[in-house]
Write a protein that holds these residues in place. Structure first.
Motif, PDB file in Angstrom:
ATOM      1  N   ALA A 166       0.838  -1.201   0.000  1.00 50.31           N
ATOM      2  CA  ALA A 166       0.000   0.000   0.000  1.00 50.31           C
ATOM      3  C   ALA A 166       0.874   1.252   0.000  1.00 50.31           C
ATOM      4  N   GLY A 167       2.043   1.149   0.630  1.00 52.31           N
ATOM      5  CA  GLY A 167       2.984   2.270   0.622  1.00 52.31           C
ATOM      6  C   GLY A 167       3.775   2.261  -0.677  1.00 52.31           C
ATOM      7  N   VAL A 168       4.067   3.466  -1.193  1.00 53.41           N
ATOM      8  CA  VAL A 168       4.793   3.552  -2.470  1.00 53.41           C
ATOM      9  C   VAL A 168       6.104   4.321  -2.334  1.00 53.41           C
ATOM     10  N   ASP A 169       6.512   4.615  -1.096  1.00 53.19           N
ATOM     11  CA  ASP A 169       7.772   5.339  -0.883  1.00 53.19           C
ATOM     12  C   ASP A 169       8.943   4.579  -1.488  1.00 53.19           C
ATOM     13  N   HIS A 170       8.869   3.237  -1.489  1.00 55.54           N
ATOM     14  CA  HIS A 170       9.962   2.435  -2.056  1.00 55.54           C
ATOM     15  C   HIS A 170      10.113   2.709  -3.548  1.00 55.54           C
ATOM     16  N   ILE A 171       9.025   3.098  -4.212  1.00 58.00           N
ATOM     17  CA  ILE A 171       9.091   3.375  -5.653  1.00 58.00           C
ATOM     18  C   ILE A 171       9.718   4.752  -5.894  1.00 58.00           C
ATOM     19  N   PHE A 172       9.338   5.712  -5.059  1.00 57.94           N
ATOM     20  CA  PHE A 172       9.876   7.077  -5.230  1.00 57.94           C
ATOM     21  C   PHE A 172      11.356   7.170  -4.873  1.00 57.94           C
ATOM     22  N   ASN A 173      11.905   6.120  -4.270  1.00 59.12           N
ATOM     23  CA  ASN A 173      13.347   6.111  -4.003  1.00 59.12           C
ATOM     24  C   ASN A 173      14.167   6.018  -5.279  1.00 59.12           C
ATOM     25  N   ASP A 174      13.505   5.666  -6.402  1.00 58.56           N
ATOM     26  CA  ASP A 174      14.209   5.493  -7.672  1.00 58.56           C
ATOM     27  C   ASP A 174      14.399   6.862  -8.324  1.00 58.56           C
ATOM     28  N   PRO A 175      15.659   7.341  -8.457  1.00 56.28           N
ATOM     29  CA  PRO A 175      15.855   8.676  -9.035  1.00 56.28           C
ATOM     30  C   PRO A 175      15.483   8.736 -10.518  1.00 56.28           C
ATOM     31  N   GLY A 176      15.433   7.563 -11.178  1.00 61.49           N
ATOM     32  CA  GLY A 176      15.108   7.550 -12.606  1.00 61.49           C
ATOM     33  C   GLY A 176      13.711   7.014 -12.856  1.00 61.49           C
ATOM     34  N   LEU A 177      12.779   7.379 -12.012  1.00 58.93           N
ATOM     35  CA  LEU A 177      11.420   6.818 -12.129  1.00 58.93           C
ATOM     36  C   LEU A 177      10.737   7.332 -13.401  1.00 58.93           C
ATOM     37  N   PRO A 178      10.293   6.418 -14.284  1.00 60.06           N
ATOM     38  CA  PRO A 178       9.639   6.899 -15.513  1.00 60.06           C
ATOM     39  C   PRO A 178       8.255   7.480 -15.221  1.00 60.06           C
ATOM     40  N   ASP A 179       7.793   8.317 -16.126  1.00 59.01           N
ATOM     41  CA  ASP A 179       6.532   9.027 -15.917  1.00 59.01           C
ATOM     42  C   ASP A 179       5.352   8.182 -16.416  1.00 59.01           C
ATOM     43  N   VAL A 180       5.095   7.083 -15.726  1.00 59.31           N
ATOM     44  CA  VAL A 180       3.928   6.236 -16.041  1.00 59.31           C
ATOM     45  C   VAL A 180       3.112   6.099 -14.756  1.00 59.31           C
ATOM     46  N   PRO A 181       1.822   5.741 -14.863  1.00 58.08           N
ATOM     47  CA  PRO A 181       1.012   5.629 -13.646  1.00 58.08           C
ATOM     48  C   PRO A 181       1.576   4.594 -12.667  1.00 58.08           C
ATOM     49  N   ILE A 182       1.442   4.925 -11.380  1.00 56.45           N
ATOM     50  CA  ILE A 182       1.843   4.001 -10.307  1.00 56.45           C
ATOM     51  C   ILE A 182       0.560   3.579  -9.604  1.00 56.45           C
ATOM     52  N   VAL A 183       0.391   2.273  -9.424  1.00 59.60           N
ATOM     53  CA  VAL A 183      -0.827   1.743  -8.794  1.00 59.60           C
ATOM     54  C   VAL A 183      -0.461   1.207  -7.419  1.00 59.60           C
ATOM     55  N   LYS A 184      -1.215   1.643  -6.397  1.00 60.10           N
ATOM     56  CA  LYS A 184      -0.921   1.129  -5.044  1.00 60.10           C
ATOM     57  C   LYS A 184      -1.939   0.053  -4.664  1.00 60.10           C
ATOM     58  N   VAL A 185      -1.611  -0.678  -3.625  1.00 60.70           N
ATOM     59  CA  VAL A 185      -2.513  -1.749  -3.186  1.00 60.70           C
ATOM     60  C   VAL A 185      -3.670  -1.149  -2.401  1.00 60.70           C
ATOM     61  N   VAL A 186      -4.856  -1.468  -2.840  1.00 63.14           N
ATOM     62  CA  VAL A 186      -6.064  -1.231  -2.038  1.00 63.14           C
ATOM     63  C   VAL A 186      -6.808  -2.561  -2.109  1.00 63.14           C
ATOM     64  N   ALA A 187      -6.896  -3.261  -0.989  1.00 62.99           N
ATOM     65  CA  ALA A 187      -7.476  -4.608  -1.006  1.00 62.99           C
ATOM     66  C   ALA A 187      -8.115  -4.904   0.344  1.00 62.99           C
ATOM     67  N   ASP A 188      -9.270  -5.528   0.270  1.00 63.08           N
ATOM     68  CA  ASP A 188     -10.030  -5.776   1.503  1.00 63.08           C
ATOM     69  C   ASP A 188      -9.224  -6.534   2.549  1.00 63.08           C
ATOM     70  N   ASN A 189      -8.477  -7.536   2.116  1.00 62.46           N
ATOM     71  CA  ASN A 189      -7.820  -8.359   3.144  1.00 62.46           C
ATOM     72  C   ASN A 189      -6.662  -7.620   3.800  1.00 62.46           C
ATOM     73  N   LEU A 190      -5.962  -6.765   3.029  1.00 60.24           N
ATOM     74  CA  LEU A 190      -4.894  -5.968   3.646  1.00 60.24           C
ATOM     75  C   LEU A 190      -5.506  -4.948   4.621  1.00 60.24           C
ATOM     76  N   THR A 191      -6.615  -4.367   4.233  1.00 57.42           N
ATOM     77  CA  THR A 191      -7.295  -3.406   5.118  1.00 57.42           C
ATOM     78  C   THR A 191      -7.754  -4.094   6.399  1.00 57.42           C
ATOM     79  N   GLN A 192      -8.274  -5.315   6.237  1.00 60.22           N
ATOM     80  CA  GLN A 192      -8.725  -6.082   7.409  1.00 60.22           C
ATOM     81  C   GLN A 192      -7.558  -6.385   8.352  1.00 60.22           C
ATOM     82  N   TYR A 193      -6.405  -6.793   7.761  1.00 58.64           N
ATOM     83  CA  TYR A 193      -5.233  -7.073   8.606  1.00 58.64           C
ATOM     84  C   TYR A 193      -4.842  -5.830   9.408  1.00 58.64           C
ATOM     85  N   MET A 194      -4.837  -4.684   8.723  1.00 61.09           N
ATOM     86  CA  MET A 194      -4.418  -3.460   9.424  1.00 61.09           C
ATOM     87  C   MET A 194      -5.429  -3.075  10.506  1.00 61.09           C
ATOM     88  N   THR A 195      -6.697  -3.248  10.214  1.00 64.16           N
ATOM     89  CA  THR A 195      -7.711  -2.940  11.229  1.00 64.16           C
ATOM     90  C   THR A 195      -7.491  -3.835  12.451  1.00 64.16           C
TER      91      THR A 195
END
Ligand code: NDP
Ligand code: OXD
Length: 316
Positions: free
Chosen positions: A70-99
């Protein structure tokens, strides 16, 4: 009728073995783990966790980057990140685990778990005073997908709930605060602080001694409590230890740390007021997440928009 050709997937992860992700992605797509040559034109999607810097910029036909978390900070660590859409995790089971994690830790602090563990070790039979959940205000920093889900369960248990976000996010039953101006009032009204922020240049280091000092210390709990399941670099580990030692903080539950794995030399490991978990609050389960990623790739190829894309300017 697809508007885009079926694309290949680059799977690039560090820190764990991606075998199950590979197997599940391969059920529908050709998967590569290293691009063939500097500029592999056959790769349309990258599925990544802490990928090698400058790897993705060499892929001329990359359509989207999928984060394994769900976190995308690991992607922004790339200094040469291409300009394409980045999709993050949004999923019921991950949300349930965090709750589950948030409710577990809030209840443990509220019901004085640390005291009972100590008493049991010493064979002490003593019933401390109990207080109703309605005496306690839980403040959730980051009222996004995970924060809102945890807030609604905490509300149903009778806690007072505050929320803080970057932009105004009203939520029924929750007292909400937003932006820099809302931060101090939010902290001043919070007994148990739950951190579910993303790590961005704005939020890095936000959980420091000065911020912790602003938390409310009412009679109810016997001191303020910190629970961080967002990211380790949101916090200053040393400031937390100092706040605990000075009694500014009563207890903390920490799932994330400035350096992970938490170094064996860290005093947090053995601090009697700290409950440590190894960045395990909400795990990314490939059985659940890969079908969502594959469905998004197919939808894009049918000409439909991607869901849950990252706002690059905001950094999350
Ligand atoms: P979302 O993007 O849905 O929500 C993020 C929230 O943080 C939003 O409410 C956003 O405000 C708020 N926010 C962001 N920047 C600021 C800021 N500068 N000031 C105030 N509020 C801010 O993220 P999720 O809920 O899906 O995930 C949150 C984080 O949890 C992830 O980024 C990840 O780091 C962490 N995480 C940790 C896991 C673990 O196992 N420990 C597992 C999964 C996630 P607004 O609503 O205005 O946009
Ligand atoms: C995530 C994580 O961001 O596991 O999903 O930390």
């Amino acid at each position: 009728m697809p508007v885009l050709e079926k694309g290949r997937v680059l799977l690039s992860v560090t820190g764990f073995h991606p075998q199950r992700w590979h197997e599940l992605l391969s059920a529908e797509r050709e998967v590569v783990t290293e691009p063939a040559g500097a500029a592999d034109p056959s790769i349309a999607y990258a599925v990544v966790w802490k990928h090698k810097p400058n790897l993705l910029s060499k892929l001329p036909n990359l359509r989207a980057i999928f984060s394994i978390g769900a976190g995308v900070d690991h992607i922004f660590n790339d200094p040469g990140l291409p300009d394409v859409p980045i999709v993050k995790v949004v999923a019921d089971n991950l949300t349930q685990y965090m709750t589950e994690y948030v409710v577990w830790r809030v209840l443990d602090h509220h019901r004085q778990g640390a005291l009972y563990r100590h008493q049991q070790q010493k064979k002490i039979w003593h019933e401390p005073q109990q207080r109703p959940a309605s005496d306690i205000s839980v403040g959730i920093m980051g009222l996004g997908t995970l924060g809102r889900a945890a807030a609604s369960v905490l509300l149903s248990l009778g806690f007072c709930v505050n929320g803080w976000s970057r932009t105004a996010r009203p939520m029924e039953g929750v007292t909400t605060y937003a932006g820099d101006n809302g931060l101090i009032p939010f902290l001043n009204a919070t007994d148990i602080l739950v951190v579910l922020l993303p790590l961005t240049p704005t939020t890095q280091g936000i959980i420091n001694y000065g911020l912790i000092k602003e938390l409310r210390r009412r009679n109810g709990l016997g001191g303020a409590v910190l629970i961080n399941a967002g990211r380790g670099r949101l916090q200053k580990d040393d400031d937390i230890a100092r706040a605990l030692d000075e009694g500014v903080l009563k207890e903390a539950s920490l799932d994330v740390f400035e350096v992970e794995p938490l170094p064996k030399t860290s005093p947090l490991w053995s601090h009697p007021k700290v409950y440590v978990t190894p960045h395990a609050a909400a795990t990314s389960d490939p059985n659940h997440l890969v079908p969502i990623m594959l469905a998004q790739m197919s939808a894009l190829e049918r000409g439909e928009p991607l869901q849950n894309t990252v706002d690059r300017a905001a950094g999350y």
